[in-house]
Design a protein around this motif. Structure first.
Motif, mmCIF file in Angstrom:
data_model
loop_
_atom_site.group_PDB
_atom_site.id
_atom_site.type_symbol
_atom_site.label_atom_id
_atom_site.label_comp_id
_atom_site.label_asym_id
_atom_site.label_seq_id
_atom_site.Cartn_x
_atom_site.Cartn_y
_atom_site.Cartn_z
ATOM 1 N N VAL A 1 -34.958 -29.350 105.339
ATOM 2 C CA VAL A 1 -34.405 -28.348 104.319
ATOM 3 C C VAL A 1 -33.174 -27.749 104.607
ATOM 4 O O VAL A 1 -32.777 -27.235 105.725
ATOM 5 C CB VAL A 1 -35.328 -27.094 104.297
ATOM 6 C CG1 VAL A 1 -35.016 -26.170 103.279
ATOM 7 C CG2 VAL A 1 -36.872 -27.716 104.199
ATOM 8 N N VAL A 2 -32.092 -28.197 103.748
ATOM 9 C CA VAL A 2 -30.789 -27.719 104.180
ATOM 10 C C VAL A 2 -30.509 -26.497 103.072
ATOM 11 O O VAL A 2 -30.889 -26.653 102.022
ATOM 12 C CB VAL A 2 -29.663 -28.881 103.636
ATOM 13 C CG1 VAL A 2 -28.373 -28.217 103.935
ATOM 14 C CG2 VAL A 2 -29.926 -29.865 104.686
ATOM 15 N N VAL A 3 -30.181 -25.287 103.651
ATOM 16 C CA VAL A 3 -29.995 -24.049 102.850
ATOM 17 C C VAL A 3 -28.283 -24.008 102.853
ATOM 18 O O VAL A 3 -27.865 -23.967 103.979
ATOM 19 C CB VAL A 3 -30.620 -22.900 103.573
ATOM 20 C CG1 VAL A 3 -30.136 -21.785 102.679
ATOM 21 C CG2 VAL A 3 -32.109 -23.033 103.584
ATOM 22 N N ALA A 4 -27.546 -24.189 101.935
ATOM 23 C CA ALA A 4 -26.280 -24.571 101.891
ATOM 24 C C ALA A 4 -25.191 -23.867 100.588
ATOM 25 O O ALA A 4 -25.977 -23.755 99.779
ATOM 26 C CB ALA A 4 -25.743 -25.881 102.174
ATOM 27 N N ASP A 5 -24.045 -23.655 101.170
ATOM 28 C CA ASP A 5 -22.967 -23.427 99.957
ATOM 29 C C ASP A 5 -22.894 -24.475 99.155
ATOM 30 O O ASP A 5 -23.373 -25.618 99.645
ATOM 31 C CB ASP A 5 -21.772 -22.744 100.572
ATOM 32 C CG ASP A 5 -21.172 -23.553 101.420
ATOM 33 O OD1 ASP A 5 -21.631 -24.832 101.907
ATOM 34 O OD2 ASP A 5 -20.141 -23.314 102.007
ATOM 35 N N PRO A 6 -21.968 -24.594 98.132
ATOM 36 C CA PRO A 6 -21.750 -25.893 97.508
ATOM 37 C C PRO A 6 -20.982 -26.981 98.279
ATOM 38 O O PRO A 6 -21.397 -28.182 98.020
ATOM 39 C CB PRO A 6 -20.555 -25.309 96.281
ATOM 40 C CG PRO A 6 -21.019 -23.930 95.978
ATOM 41 C CD PRO A 6 -21.544 -23.590 97.428
ATOM 42 N N ALA A 7 -20.223 -26.685 99.300
ATOM 43 C CA ALA A 7 -19.544 -27.809 100.001
ATOM 44 C C ALA A 7 -20.731 -28.514 100.965
ATOM 45 O O ALA A 7 -20.767 -29.749 101.235
ATOM 46 C CB ALA A 7 -18.420 -27.046 101.012
ATOM 47 N N GLY A 8 -21.778 -27.638 101.397
ATOM 48 C CA GLY A 8 -22.549 -28.195 102.169
ATOM 49 C C GLY A 8 -23.588 -29.078 101.043
ATOM 50 O O GLY A 8 -24.209 -30.154 101.513
ATOM 51 N N LEU A 9 -23.798 -28.454 100.018
ATOM 52 C CA LEU A 9 -24.969 -29.325 99.092
ATOM 53 C C LEU A 9 -24.069 -30.731 98.601
ATOM 54 O O LEU A 9 -24.643 -31.675 98.650
ATOM 55 C CB LEU A 9 -24.973 -28.660 97.941
ATOM 56 C CG LEU A 9 -25.895 -27.306 98.064
ATOM 57 C CD1 LEU A 9 -26.195 -26.438 96.831
ATOM 58 C CD2 LEU A 9 -27.189 -27.607 98.906
ATOM 59 N N GLN A 10 -22.433 -30.597 98.500
ATOM 60 C CA GLN A 10 -21.946 -32.047 98.416
ATOM 61 C C GLN A 10 -22.202 -32.730 99.587
ATOM 62 O O GLN A 10 -22.148 -34.091 99.457
ATOM 63 C CB GLN A 10 -20.576 -31.633 98.036
ATOM 64 C CG GLN A 10 -20.407 -30.954 96.756
ATOM 65 C CD GLN A 10 -18.943 -30.551 96.462
ATOM 66 O OE1 GLN A 10 -18.164 -30.420 97.141
ATOM 67 N NE2 GLN A 10 -18.517 -30.049 95.197
ATOM 68 N N ALA A 11 -22.170 -32.322 100.767
ATOM 69 C CA ALA A 11 -22.102 -33.095 102.117
ATOM 70 C C ALA A 11 -23.571 -33.928 101.946
ATOM 71 O O ALA A 11 -23.635 -34.924 102.407
ATOM 72 C CB ALA A 11 -21.858 -32.435 103.323
ATOM 73 N N VAL A 12 -24.667 -33.124 101.677
ATOM 74 C CA VAL A 12 -26.059 -33.775 101.636
ATOM 75 C C VAL A 12 -26.006 -34.967 100.409
ATOM 76 O O VAL A 12 -26.451 -35.911 100.893
ATOM 77 C CB VAL A 12 -26.747 -32.618 101.155
ATOM 78 C CG1 VAL A 12 -28.172 -33.342 100.888
ATOM 79 C CG2 VAL A 12 -27.090 -31.623 102.415
ATOM 80 N N ALA A 13 -25.291 -34.704 99.317
ATOM 81 C CA ALA A 13 -25.299 -35.752 98.478
ATOM 82 C C ALA A 13 -24.528 -36.971 98.838
ATOM 83 O O ALA A 13 -24.908 -38.033 98.535
ATOM 84 C CB ALA A 13 -24.842 -35.123 97.128
ATOM 85 N N ALA A 14 -23.447 -36.691 99.454
ATOM 86 C CA ALA A 14 -22.562 -37.757 100.143
ATOM 87 C C ALA A 14 -23.251 -38.374 101.165
ATOM 88 O O ALA A 14 -22.906 -39.795 101.231
ATOM 89 C CB ALA A 14 -21.229 -37.405 100.461
#
Length: 133
Positions: free
Chosen positions: A30-43
């Motif tokens: 489970v990743v709890v993140a800001d928009p940049a972190g969520l983009q890193a998960v998607a990438a």
């Protein structure tokens, strides 16, 4: 496992790569993140393996609580977004919980701090250095 990340998409990507290679099953990330972190998960292409929670408030306790709320498992482990665990990290961590039905707490790892010239910790990375390869 819950990973909280804010403002560190690069280290988060390295952490996620290592978490995706853990020798343990089953597990959930489970990743709890800001928009940049969520983009890193998607990438990272880990959409099927990682559950995400959008959280862009500088409050790690509230972020961890959001991660716990999103987690489906009976046991929750936390790892820092700048940590790169060894492949057997979760195996060793979970092993400490299988000691006879009593309430247990377990920790695996070592804190390594690099010091600035003022003597304060500049960064801390938690890793498990285990010989299970």
């Amino acid at each position: 496992m819950v990973v909280v990340s804010r403002g560190r998409p690069g280290p988060l990507a390295l952490c996620l790569d290592a978490l995706s290679r853990l020798r343990y099953a089953p597990y959930e990330i489970v990743v709890v993140a800001d928009p940049a972190g969520l983009q890193a998960v998607a990438a990272a292409g880990l959409d099927g393996l990682v559950k995400t929670v959008a959280f862009d408030v500088p409050n790690i306790s509230a972020a961890r609580n959001a991660g716990i709320a999103a987690a489906a498992g009976e046991v929750v482990a936390f790892i820092d977004d700048d940590a790169v665990p060894e492949p057997c990290w979760l195996h060793h961590l979970a092993g400490g919980l299988a000691l006879g039905g009593r309430r247990q707490a377990a920790m695996c790892g070592a804190a390594t701090a690099s010091r600035s010239s003022g003597g304060r910790a500049a960064s801390t990375t938690l890793v498990c250095r285990c010989p299970c390869h």
